[in-house]
Write an enzyme that holds these catalytic residues in place. Structure first.
Site, PDB file in Angstrom:
ATOM      1  N   LEU A  21     100.081  -6.833 -72.366  1.00 16.10           N
ATOM      2  CA  LEU A  21     100.129  -5.469 -71.814  1.00 16.10           C
ATOM      3  C   LEU A  21      99.573  -5.389 -70.392  1.00 16.10           C
ATOM      4  CD1 LEU A  21      99.214  -3.358 -74.988  1.00 16.10           C
ATOM      5  CD2 LEU A  21     101.471  -3.763 -73.995  1.00 16.10           C
ATOM      6  N   ARG A  22      98.973  -6.508 -69.929  1.00 16.13           N
ATOM      7  CA  ARG A  22      98.569  -6.664 -68.508  1.00 16.13           C
ATOM      8  C   ARG A  22      97.430  -5.764 -68.039  1.00 16.13           C
ATOM      9  NH1 ARG A  22     100.649 -11.352 -68.856  1.00 16.13           N
ATOM     10  NH2 ARG A  22     102.848 -11.606 -68.323  1.00 16.13           N
ATOM     11  N   ASN A  52      94.901 -12.516 -72.055  1.00 14.41           N
ATOM     12  CA  ASN A  52      94.909 -13.118 -70.704  1.00 14.41           C
ATOM     13  C   ASN A  52      95.082 -12.057 -69.624  1.00 14.41           C
ATOM     14  OD1 ASN A  52      97.629 -12.731 -71.448  1.00 14.41           O
ATOM     15  ND2 ASN A  52      98.340 -14.461 -70.217  1.00 14.41           N
ATOM     16  N   ASP A 112      95.777 -18.028 -75.542  1.00 13.50           N
ATOM     17  CA  ASP A 112      96.949 -17.869 -74.677  1.00 13.50           C
ATOM     18  C   ASP A 112      96.549 -17.765 -73.202  1.00 13.50           C
ATOM     19  OD1 ASP A 112      99.959 -15.869 -75.039  1.00 13.50           O
ATOM     20  OD2 ASP A 112      99.509 -17.673 -73.927  1.00 13.50           O
ATOM     21  N   HIS A 192     104.674 -18.729 -80.759  1.00 13.67           N
ATOM     22  CA  HIS A 192     105.971 -19.080 -80.157  1.00 13.67           C
ATOM     23  C   HIS A 192     106.381 -20.547 -80.276  1.00 13.67           C
ATOM     24  CE1 HIS A 192     103.370 -20.221 -76.828  1.00 13.67           C
ATOM     25  NE2 HIS A 192     103.234 -19.004 -76.352  1.00 13.67           N
ATOM     26  N   ASN A 238     107.246 -19.807 -70.922  1.00 14.79           N
ATOM     27  CA  ASN A 238     106.459 -20.819 -71.638  1.00 14.79           C
ATOM     28  C   ASN A 238     106.356 -20.441 -73.107  1.00 14.79           C
ATOM     29  OD1 ASN A 238     105.944 -21.868 -69.128  1.00 14.79           O
ATOM     30  ND2 ASN A 238     103.773 -21.320 -69.104  1.00 14.79           N
ATOM     31  N   ASP A 265     106.213 -12.106 -77.538  1.00 14.24           N
ATOM     32  CA  ASP A 265     105.665 -12.692 -76.300  1.00 14.24           C
ATOM     33  C   ASP A 265     106.129 -11.887 -75.081  1.00 14.24           C
ATOM     34  OD1 ASP A 265     104.111 -14.253 -74.684  1.00 14.24           O
ATOM     35  OD2 ASP A 265     105.342 -16.058 -74.854  1.00 14.24           O
ATOM     36  N   HIS A 269     106.391  -9.119 -65.687  1.00 17.32           N
ATOM     37  CA  HIS A 269     105.920  -9.622 -64.389  1.00 17.32           C
ATOM     38  C   HIS A 269     106.486  -8.749 -63.280  1.00 17.32           C
ATOM     39  CE1 HIS A 269     103.827 -13.163 -65.755  1.00 17.32           C
ATOM     40  NE2 HIS A 269     104.861 -13.555 -66.472  1.00 17.32           N
TER      41      HIS A 269
END
Ligand code: DOR
Ligand code: ZN
Ligand code: ZN
Length: 397
Positions: A21-22, A52, A112, A192, A238, A265, A269
């Site tokens: 979700l950044r 992350n 992750d 994944h 990835n 996943d 971006h």
């Protein structure tokens, strides 16, 4: 309010065990609020947010922040995942206990973007989470084998002159962590997985009684490395897109229960990180609004899974693995519903700019996909009505 369900398929609200979700840190790419809208429109009523972020979600403070942002958005349950180690590629364990006992009640911890290369640290993490029946979700990458890797190591990477990401980089670490989980007697979740060999390793570990579960992404169920031939970075991810044989193996593994879960996943971006040279681009693809349709296309229309199976891999299993008692279980009489109503016959065309995410990096651009989410309902509140966001549901629990 009455919702018309004529001709629609009812599924328990979908649960995504793997979403980025950044927020905090990259609100230009996604926020908890924009990601929540994408999730609800995709039929989800709960998402697990990967740690992350910037700062990394490695303290009670950060996971509580993400949890509160989810409640404020009020469209899906946002369940933060805690980082296993402190910071990125950290060399000591984060405060797992503090995150577990925080208001966010974290039960899933992930490496992750923060690979636990050190087997002793992974062993300690598995021992630690066992105490509160948590789970370590590992990202299936031995980082020493993926230095400079741009694409699946194989015929296509050879032809394009790109450094390869070999299947063994994924399989070696899955094998290691299955052995460690068996040794400790703890739960391990493999994120994944993407190769035929990984499916075999998970099947063997399960057969020997290891408490391992696994997920596959929609993109690994549909796309292969030949997509990279146009050098369009939207296909950079990835683990990388693999081969036809791998796609067949992950579909079969999902159909026979070796793979427990479809997880998106979802990796938004910003434009400058995707619309650039392949080498410079960040890996990752949007997934929340297309996942169900890709599963319908690859698993239901092919006869590999029925709708009961879709409920299992997109709701019940992820809810169980992540410890969400509230989702993916049969309702008692009169209990407010958490469900999604899907038009199984409708076909729609994917347009990145029309998705609710702040980013547009969908690898399914222009594709006609079957199965459209019509209504999503969270504890009796419609979050999506006729394919549009309804007023925030006031999720408060
Ligand atoms: O493609 C990916 N993107 N894979 C990951 O493991 C991380 C993710 C991201 O955070 O962008
Ligand atoms: Zn990952
Ligand atoms: Zn991820």
């Amino acid at each position: 309010r009455r919702l018309d369900a004529t001709g629609l398929v009812a599924l328990p609200g979908l649960v995504d065990l793997h979403t980025h979700l950044r927020e905090p840190g990259r609100e230009d790419a996604e926020t908890v609020e924009s990601g929540s809208r994408a999730a609800a429109l995709g039929g989800y009523t709960a998402v697990f947010a990967m740690p992350n972020t910037d700062p990394v979600a490695d303290t009670a403070g950060v996971v509580e922040q993400v949890y509160r942002l989810g409640r404020d958005a009020g469209l899906v349950d946002v369940q933060p995942i805690g980082a296993v180690t402190v910071g990125r590629r950290g060399e000591r364990l984060a405060e797992l206990g503090a995150m577990a006992t925080s208001a966010a009640r974290v039960r899933v911890f992930s490496d992750d973007g923060d690979c636990v290369a050190d087997p002793l640290l992974m062993r300690r993490a598995l021992e630690y989470v066992k105490a509160f029946d948590g789970v370590v979700a590992q990202h299936a990458e031995e980082p020493r084998l993926t230095v400079g890797a741009q694409l699946h190591e194989g015929e296509v990477s050879g032809r394009l002159g790109m450094t390869g990401w070999p299947a063994v980089a994924e399989e070696a670490i899955i094998a290691r962590d299955c052995l460690l989980a068996a040794h400790v007697g703890s739960r391990l979740h493999v994120c994944h997985l993407s190769t035929a060999g990984s499916v075999g390793l998970v099947a063997a570990a399960k057969a020997s009684g290891t408490r391992v579960t696994a997920e596959v992404t929609p993109h690994h169920l549909l796309l292969t490395d030949v997509r990279a031939e146009g050098y369009d970075p939207v296909f950079k991810v990835n683990p990388p897109l693999r081969t036809d044989a791998d796609v067949d193996a992950v579909r079969a593994g999902l159909a026979d229960g070796t793979i427990d879960v479809v997880a998106t996943d979802h990796a938004p971006h910003a434009v400058q990180d995707k619309e650039c040279e392949w080498d410079q681009a960040r890996p990752g693809m949007l997934g929340l609004q297309t996942a169900l349709s890709v599963v319908v296309a690859t698993m239901v229309r092919t006869g590999l899974l029925d709708w009961r199976g879709v409920a299992r891999v997109m709701s019940e299993a992820p809810a169980r693995i992540g410890g969400l008692a509230d989702h993916g279980r049969p309702l008692a009489e009169g209990e407010p519903a958490t469900l999604v109503l899907v038009d199984p016959d409708a076909v729609w065309t994917v347009r990145g700019t029309e998705l609710a995410s702040r980013s547009t990096n969908t690898p399914f651009e222009g594709m006609e996909l079957p199965g459209r989410v019509v209504h999503t309902v969270l504890r009796g509140w419609p979050t999506v009505v006729d394919g549009r966001i309804a007023a925030a549901a006031g999720v408060g629990v």
